[in-house]
Scaffold this motif. Sequence first.
Motif: not given
Length: 656
Positions: A11-15, A21-25, A27-36, A51-59
């Motif tokens: 997912f990294q290149p797409a993000i 900002d690498p730190a923000r990248q 953070e976002l990648l940390e949101m990939i997790r084992v499904a509950q 990410l949608g919020k940050q970019l002002g787009k629909s998630p």
Amino acid sequence: MNVLALLKSRFQPAIAALISDPARQRELLEMIRVAQDPKFGDYQANFAMPLGKQLGKSPRDVAAQVLSAAKLDDVCQPAEIAGPGFINLRLRDDWLADQIGAAVRDERVGIEPAARPRTIVIDYSSPNVAKPMHVGHIRSTVIGDALCRTLRFLGHKVISDNHLGDWGTQFGMIIYGYKHFRDDDAYKANPVQELGRLYKLVSRLVDYRESQQALPEAERKLSQRQAELAAQKDAAKSPDKQVAKKASDAIRKLTSQIAEQSDAVESLRRKIAAVENDPTLVKILADHPDIDQAVLAETAKLHAGDEENLRLWHEFLPNCRDEIKRVYGRMNVQFDYEHGESFYHDRLAAVVEDLRRKGLATESQGAICVFLDGFEAPMIVQKKDGAFLYSTTDLATIQYRMENWKPDAILYVVDHRQSDHFDKLFAAARLWSYKGVELQHVKFGTVMGQDGKPYKTREGVAEGLESLLNEAVSRAAHIVAENDPEGHLSDAEQQQIAEIVGIGALKYADVSQNRTSDYTFSYDKMLLMNGNTATYMQYSHARVQSIFAKGSFSPEEIRRDDSPIDLSHPAERALAVMLMRFGDALAEVEADYMPHHLTTYLFDLAKTYFTFYEECPVLKADTDARRTSRLKLCDLTARTIRQGLDLLGIRAPEKM
Ligand code: ARG
């Protein structure tokens, strides 16, 4: 294989195409997790909403955009976007089958060593040698050993160092005790026991004198707070709402402070009374009124090189160390180094000198202090009387480790009560010159008894570590015997298994807790056959092994077979997904130095295996190919459990 890391890298290149900002990248990648919930796939990516919020787009649009840019098709089935923009990921069955096949053939059950190995010093166990080891030392030893084993398995260069307390005031105590109160016959018969008795006797008397001196100040503080409370209670009646509100806040704070302070006063009074009610102790005190000062003087003489005290220290130390060594042998713990505090004695003066020369340490009220930003009190490195402190030794230790081992990280597995010491130590070390190294206090909570108080035995003295081990092993022996009513195991085998089960239970109970919380010690709980215990894990392992014995299959041969793994039954697939998570669990242990992530995983694995075993006949599978495939899953499960337990310093018997 670390599946989460793989998915993140995909997912990294797409993000990165959307966020620079690498730190923000990260953070976002940390949101990939084992499904509950397996309903939502195997893994889940939840970054589209922020990410949608940050970019002002629909998630949902952002999720679709990221998905079309990320290369996932060789690993995952076509992803689903659910609800407001959750990305649900399901691993491809053929990919899973290939990975499981590779893990089955691999000695490391599919775990690759770190691409960038680090050098990590782990300072753990570190008891004060003249005192008997107690239950608190188990935590440091067991957690430290688990971290050493896990980080080493992950390919890091780990240096374990037992920073023994072999030079502190406790030696002043036993030297004083030896000179004045020793029982020669007892010392000859069992030196460590006699030294232990002397230590207890002298430390009680010193404690008495210190409590006596501390009591007036503690009482003064208590009555001061009580007076403040009375004043605030008056203020609380004020018609001015603001004044009343402030007062009621103060009352709340004062009430808790008063409770704490009265506990402290009570405990001092109790200690004083306990000694004063004992005629033998009263008599000794009359003859040794300045025992607290005398003990300090003995320690100072030892440190100054006094011939007699040094001779005694050299006589006592090997005995004390042998005792500790026996316990380590029993726990199967080894250290690369055991540089105790005494090892650094000759470096201390130079440390203080260097700090002064660099203008980092200055004299204040006769003592040499390092003043640190953000701390109320300075760190004292040399007392008025010239004595060096625990902190001075720890600074010298950092210097030595940096010069000799050049580590990337130094971990201190020590009780949380020493947090303040380590906060200051690390700040001082950075100020001094050690900026690049990661310094971590891997802290842990207190071991509690069933009564909710720190764990103690009936006599009220923290129980010797060895009696603790013995008790766990003897209880395990009962369980092992009960489980073998037909007597398949010889007495010697039973005894051997009881040792593995008893000590394993003790270790597992300790590492399976989030280390930062206190944990309640209970033999019954730690030896449960059904639950998150070593006993359950060992039993599960032995049961998987028994399938091979029952069907007369050789695991080695099964491992060499190269026919494909079949995951067509949902329980087979679920087990495969769980087996693939071993790498994720180890990465979690590494990320925050918390071994309980591994036990949580092992427990999940055992449960998933259990379902598989219920639903999928192995020896009675309908085709040879299916049986072989299932045997491979069994074998990989057993080896993963065994490997996981091994990383916690726990053995898995073949039979149970
Ligand atoms: N001996 C100390 C104690 O028992 C722990 C030492 C921890 N390690 C260190 N480098 N300070 O409290």
